[in-house]
Design a protein around this motif. Structure first.
Motif, mmCIF file in Angstrom:
data_model
loop_
_atom_site.group_PDB
_atom_site.id
_atom_site.type_symbol
_atom_site.label_atom_id
_atom_site.label_comp_id
_atom_site.label_asym_id
_atom_site.label_seq_id
_atom_site.Cartn_x
_atom_site.Cartn_y
_atom_site.Cartn_z
ATOM 1 N N UNK A 30 57.284 32.414 58.468
ATOM 2 C CA UNK A 30 57.396 32.417 56.850
ATOM 3 C C UNK A 30 56.544 33.227 56.100
ATOM 4 N N UNK A 31 56.910 33.793 54.900
ATOM 5 C CA UNK A 31 56.233 34.752 54.278
ATOM 6 C C UNK A 31 55.112 34.068 53.782
ATOM 7 N N UNK A 32 53.883 34.633 52.833
ATOM 8 C CA UNK A 32 53.234 34.353 52.023
ATOM 9 C C UNK A 32 53.644 33.387 50.886
ATOM 10 N N UNK A 33 53.365 32.320 50.587
ATOM 11 C CA UNK A 33 53.710 31.681 49.484
ATOM 12 C C UNK A 33 53.706 32.045 48.204
ATOM 13 N N UNK A 34 52.351 32.650 47.863
ATOM 14 C CA UNK A 34 52.283 33.232 46.631
ATOM 15 C C UNK A 34 51.523 34.737 47.055
ATOM 16 N N UNK A 35 52.295 35.479 46.589
ATOM 17 C CA UNK A 35 51.865 36.883 47.020
ATOM 18 C C UNK A 35 51.557 37.567 45.642
ATOM 19 N N UNK A 36 50.204 37.433 45.124
ATOM 20 C CA UNK A 36 49.799 38.082 43.879
ATOM 21 C C UNK A 36 49.795 39.650 43.963
ATOM 22 N N UNK A 37 49.442 40.027 45.196
ATOM 23 C CA UNK A 37 49.463 41.584 45.417
ATOM 24 C C UNK A 37 50.697 42.181 45.084
ATOM 25 N N UNK A 38 51.991 41.445 45.799
ATOM 26 C CA UNK A 38 53.281 41.980 45.678
ATOM 27 C C UNK A 38 53.536 41.961 44.001
ATOM 28 N N UNK A 39 53.224 41.219 43.290
ATOM 29 C CA UNK A 39 53.351 40.729 42.047
ATOM 30 C C UNK A 39 52.675 42.012 40.950
ATOM 31 N N UNK A 40 51.697 42.275 41.391
ATOM 32 C CA UNK A 40 50.911 43.354 40.562
ATOM 33 C C UNK A 40 51.689 44.526 40.977
ATOM 34 N N UNK A 41 51.787 44.998 42.029
ATOM 35 C CA UNK A 41 52.364 46.217 42.641
ATOM 36 C C UNK A 41 53.627 46.312 41.817
ATOM 37 N N UNK A 42 54.659 45.315 41.871
ATOM 38 C CA UNK A 42 55.967 45.140 41.301
ATOM 39 C C UNK A 42 55.817 45.804 39.900
ATOM 40 N N UNK A 43 54.914 44.873 39.316
ATOM 41 C CA UNK A 43 54.579 45.112 37.817
ATOM 42 C C UNK A 43 54.421 46.791 37.417
ATOM 43 N N UNK A 44 53.708 47.300 38.359
ATOM 44 C CA UNK A 44 53.057 48.653 38.206
ATOM 45 C C UNK A 44 54.479 49.485 38.499
ATOM 46 N N UNK A 45 55.378 49.052 39.481
ATOM 47 C CA UNK A 45 56.647 49.809 39.702
ATOM 48 C C UNK A 45 57.512 49.824 38.391
ATOM 49 N N UNK A 46 57.691 48.601 38.055
ATOM 50 C CA UNK A 46 58.562 48.543 36.557
ATOM 51 C C UNK A 46 58.057 49.435 35.706
ATOM 52 N N UNK A 47 56.658 49.384 35.249
ATOM 53 C CA UNK A 47 56.069 50.244 34.190
ATOM 54 C C UNK A 47 56.488 51.749 34.492
ATOM 55 N N UNK A 48 56.537 52.085 35.851
ATOM 56 C CA UNK A 48 56.614 53.574 36.190
ATOM 57 C C UNK A 48 58.307 53.924 36.164
ATOM 58 N N UNK A 49 58.967 52.620 36.573
ATOM 59 C CA UNK A 49 60.296 52.954 36.446
ATOM 60 C C UNK A 49 60.900 53.200 34.915
ATOM 61 N N UNK A 50 60.082 52.367 33.970
ATOM 62 C CA UNK A 50 60.401 52.440 32.542
ATOM 63 C C UNK A 50 60.182 53.815 32.063
ATOM 64 N N UNK A 51 58.811 54.516 32.464
ATOM 65 C CA UNK A 51 58.461 55.671 32.081
ATOM 66 C C UNK A 51 59.670 56.839 32.536
ATOM 67 N N UNK A 52 59.890 56.464 33.928
ATOM 68 C CA UNK A 52 61.254 57.434 34.533
ATOM 69 C C UNK A 52 62.620 57.414 33.758
ATOM 70 N N UNK A 53 62.749 56.143 33.399
ATOM 71 C CA UNK A 53 63.838 55.868 32.363
ATOM 72 C C UNK A 53 63.767 56.437 31.239
#
Length: 929
Positions: free
Chosen positions: A463-486
């Motif tokens: 099974x994967x980690x049940x709560x992956x806060x690291x993934x959540x933070x990095x994903x948020x950074x990716x969303x913000x970077x995508x927004x800038x690219x958009x």
């Protein structure tokens, strides 16, 4: 210096200022310039850069009145390493340098991705010949003081000034050798030029389209301990007795039949091919000779097989030679083929030689052996070679055809879902190779199974980690970077890059997301806008955003399969390098966003509760296996080099596992500045793994799944590692010891399902081969023939529909300055492939200079080079030739832009054949008028 030379240097000064860093030649020019002038030039370089310094340097030069300074200038260029610039000035022919402009433009556009993707220390040894010695030292110094990104920026700066015509191709080869993903963006047109620009303009013979493949899958027996007797792969080849199953495999081939030999990895197929080859060469009567060609796909395999065949046959009086992409330009293919009994080749070499006529036909060979013959499909060089063979066969040629032998551990079944479909797939492979027999071990199966043991297979779903806060933070950074690219995409207005700005159905931390990044970057490479400054700004911004998204995506992949700490260290190293390099406004903003989250990420990565469940399970498997058998030898397969490094660190820092002392085995490139897996380095690692207790586990990428025979290895672990049925058979074959086990460890149920499908396909493949072997040979041959006829019909009719000709008159504009050159109505075709222009109007639009290498080709005699007559342009348009009794210009389409007179739409063409206008033939009577 003559007045003309002074005028020419002034006219061509733009080329000089783009290339020359005058500080590299000031010591040579000191006798000609005043002390304060030398200081001014140095200061200009420091304050404004090399181009401004070069402009000032030329100004001082052109003011000189003393005799001899021009020759001293040329000598200084030559001594400093500016060979291309020196040659261009001596002949006043800047054609080679001008051709580099498209690559300079591309490199400027790709600079943001270049600096985030490339560590110059990895590719610098292969790039030295394209750079000035002082530049090489400066790049090394910047890497040492400021990091790899700053070093990459410096390398870009130097390459943009390089005067070496081969630097784009050299960079491509260096990237492929380093297995760097940037090579997907660095596209070098390696296709041969049109006849008119090759036959008429170049003295050199046609350059071969050499395909050099660097891949992490060499079947190199110099890396391995073969399960056959040592003498089979040794360098002395004392007489040995073949095993019975090996003799069984040789039987159909010795009878002269075209044969695929399908047998497990490690059973000694190379030795089988030696036996077949020896029998083949000995069967010819007095006065006749055989000629064998052995194909190896990858360079490491080529190097090893050349050594194996040389050691075996040269002591028996046969001449063995080899040609690969790395050596083909230094040797005569024609002479080697003519003077050798056995030739080891990478297949593209023969394909090129057939195309250019160096090898007239396959009839010069009597036996062709295809290693890893399952690759004979689609546009693979193996298949292209066999197209030649089959055209000769089906064309009822009276010339004899060579015998064909294919070697493989698995013929595969493609997408087959049933035995019937699998049989059809295998028949197609046999048709591609003109095979009449599939040879497998049947009579001596027990002996084979004694040699090649099939390990027991286990599946572990974690099974994967049940709560992956690291993934959540990095994903948020990716969303913000995508927004800038958009927001940058939105600036393009009607230019949408084919809706690539719409980010959907792409999961972070996946290969699919990275593929989207590459797609966007490739579209950016060809983006065109009226405002070139705006175009440059937008492209640079998009490359920066996507390059950062790629690194964040990489970190998520590491986090999923290894420790959070390793993923965070990866990002910290990246942003440290970003700070040390150019660090423009966009990079500052992205770095600030990351650093705002850094403290929280550090805290999360140090929390023991966030340990990766997959690592816990991997630890359990290893502890259990080494508890039951302390002498266990393990190969741990992973998908990427980043994971190799992360898992090595994890094992070394884990008190329960550190006794394993892991070794690593990756591809031929380098994973960081300290680790380079060259062939000798790979051999050294494997020798240590086999012969000492230092390394009890080897962490490897796909470099180890073919050709490495380690009899002591009794544990294979596939860590999120699965491929097709061929790869499954090869990886499983690494475990040879009796009692071996093979674990597939994954958090993805689909991965287990895929491996189970592979196991089913292997069973289906074996059943299909048995059924085909039971067929009457004549029935099988007829089946193969019908497939060949059908496939040839499809081949012959592909692309035969003639393009619709555009009969409207078009303008040809100079590609550099956009001045009108001529109209398509005035163009005529000479000898079916050369293009001239009628009328005095065109002659007034170009200037000519004597050709530096005048030479005759057929009915043509090169007289001069022609250039755009517009001041400050002088773009190379082609040549002036004497054709029979006429003196005419011959132009090349790549020098022009084609403009539709009605719409104003402009189109670029690389080849005349791509430009579908009405091509009228040259008429001597028309010319006389």
């Amino acid at each position: 210096m003559t007045a003309e030379e002074r005028r020419n240097l002034h006219a061509f000064q733009n080329y000089v200022t783009k290339i020359l860093d005058p500080t590299y030649i000031l010591s040579y020019m000191a006798p000609w310039l005043k002390e304060d002038e030398l200081q001014y030039i140095q200061a200009e370089k420091t304050n404004k850069g090399a181009m401004e310094a070069a402009s000032l340097f030329l100004k001082f030069l052109l003011e000189l009145q003393e005799e001899g300074w021009f020759r001293a200038f040329l000598d200084a260029l030559d001594h400093a390493g500016y060979s291309g610039l020196c040659e261009a000035i001596e002949s006043w022919d800047f054609q080679k340098i001008e051709k580099l402009e498209e690559y300079r433009l591309l490199l400027r556009r790709l600079q943001p991705e270049f600096k985030t993707s490339i560590d110059p220390a990895h590719i610098l040894p292969d790039m030295c010949e394209c750079l000035i010695n002082q530049e090489v030292e400066e790049i090394k110094q910047v890497c040492s003081n400021k990091g790899s990104m700053a070093g990459a920026e410096k390398m870009v700066e130097c390459l943009l000034r390089s005067d070496k015509e081969n630097w784009p191709k050299t960079l491509k080869l260096a990237l492929e050798k380093d297995e760097n993903k940037f090579s997907e963006l660095w596209i070098v047109d390696k296709g041969s030029k049109d006849v008119e620009t090759k036959d008429l303009e170049d003295e050199e013979t046609t350059t071969s389209d050499i395909q050099i493949v660097y891949k992490e899958e060499p079947e190199c027996q110099n890396l391995s301990q073969n399960s056959c007797p040592p003498s089979e792969v040794s360098h002395t080849y004392s007489p040995i007795k073949p095993r019975n199953y090996q003799l069984e495999l040789t039987l159909p081939a010795k009878q002269g039949r075209n044969t695929i030999i399908c047998a497990p990895t490690g059973c000694g197929k190379t030795f089988v091919s030696l036996l077949i080859c020896e029998h083949h060469l000995q069967k010819f009567p007095q006065g006749q000779k055989g000629k064998v060609v052995f194909f190896a796909i990858q360079l490491p395999v080529y190097e090893q097989q050349k050594s194996v065949f040389s050691n075996y046959f040269e002591r028996r009086g046969y001449k063995v030679s080899g040609i690969s992409g790395a050596t083909s330009e230094k040797v005569s293919v024609e002479q080697i083929v003519e003077n050798s009994d056995i030739i080891i080749l990478t297949p593209q070499i023969l394909l090129n030689s057939l195309k250019n006529g160096t090898v007239p036909s396959l009839s010069v060979f009597t036996l062709m052996i295809f290693d890893e013959c399952h690759n004979t499909s689609k546009h693979h060089p193996y298949n292209m070679i066999m197209f030649n063979y089959l055209d000769q066969k089906l064309g009822r040629s009276s010339d004899p055809l060579p015998q064909i032998i294919g070697l493989t551990a698995s013929v595969g079944v493609g997408d087959a879902k049933s035995t019937t479909e699998a049989m059809e797939y295998i028949c197609k492979l046999c048709a591609s190779l003109d095979i009449s027999v599939i040879a497998t071990v049947k009579d001596n199966l027990e002996e084979l199974e004694e040699i090649v043991y099939k390990p027991q297979k286990f599946f572990r779903k974690v099974e994967l980690r049940t709560n992956d806060r690291f993934k959540h933070i990095i994903s948020q950074l990716m969303r913000e970077t995508e927004s800038l690219a958009k927001s940058v995409f939105d600036e393009l207005g009607t230019i949408t890059l084919e809706n690539l700005s719409e980010i959907q159905n792409r999961n972070y931390g996946t290969q699919k997301y990275e593929q989207w990044i590459v797609t966007v970057q490739k579209k950016c490479m060809v983006l065109q806008m009226a405002d070139k400054d705006e175009e440059s700004r937008i492209c640079k911004a998009l490359f920066l955003y996507t390059s950062h998204l790629r690194k964040l995506n990489d970190a998520l992949i590491i986090n999923e399969h290894a420790r959070m700490k390793d993923a965070l260290d990866y990002l910290k190293d990246f942003f440290t390098n970003v700070r040390s390099a150019g660090f423009d406004e966009i990079e500052q903003d992205l770095t600030r966003k990351f650093e705002e989250k850094l403290q929280e990420l550090e805290s999360i990565s140090m929390d023991p509760s966030n340990e990766n469940p997959k690592l816990k399970d991997l630890c359990f498997i290893l502890q259990e296996e080494y508890h039951f058998n302390p002498d266990t030898r393990t190969i741990l397969f992973v998908k990427t080099r980043a994971l190799v490094d992360a898992l090595k660190k994890w094992i070394e820092e884990n008190s329960k596992l550190s006794f394993l002392k892991p070794g690593i085995l990756t591809g031929r490139g380098k994973t960081n500045q300290n680790i380079g897996m060259t062939l000798p380095a790979q051999k050294c690692v494997l020798d240590a793994f086999r012969t000492t207790d230092d390394n009890k586990i080897l962490i490897a990428t796909s470099v180890a799944d073919e050709g490495i025979d380690i009899a002591q290895c009794n544990l294979v672990i596939l860590y999120e590692y699965v491929g097709n049925v061929i790869k499954m058979i090869q990886t499983r074959g690494r475990g040879r010891a009796r009692g071996s086990k093979c674990f597939l460890l994954t958090s993805n149920a689909d991965v287990i399902e895929k491996e189970k499908i592979n196991m089913y396909k292997e069973k289906m493949m074996n059943e299909s081969i048995l059924k085909l072997q039971s067929w009457d040979e004549e029935v099988f041959k007829e089946k193969v023939l019908q497939i060949q006829i059908h496939e040839k019909f499809i081949r012959d009719n592909q692309g035969k529909a003639k393009p619709v000709l555009d009969k409207k008159n078009k303008k040809l504009l100079c590609r550099k300055c956009k001045a009108v050159a001529c109209y398509t109505a005035d163009i005529r075709v000479v000898e079916e492939c050369h293009f001239t222009v009628l009328g005095d109007a065109f002659r007034e639009r170009f200037v000519s200079k004597s050709h530096p290498r005048p030479k005759s080709f057929g009915c043509f005699e090169k007289k001069a080079k022609i250039f755009c007559a517009r001041e400050n342009c002088h773009h190379d348009w082609g040549i002036y030739v004497k054709y029979n009794t006429f003196e005419i210009p011959v132009i090349k389409i790549e020098s022009f832009v084609v403009e539709d007179i009605a719409t104003g739409q402009q189109t670029l063409y690389a080849k005349w054949r791509d430009f579908h206008f009405e091509k009228l033939p040259f008429d001597a009577a028309e010319m006389s008028k």
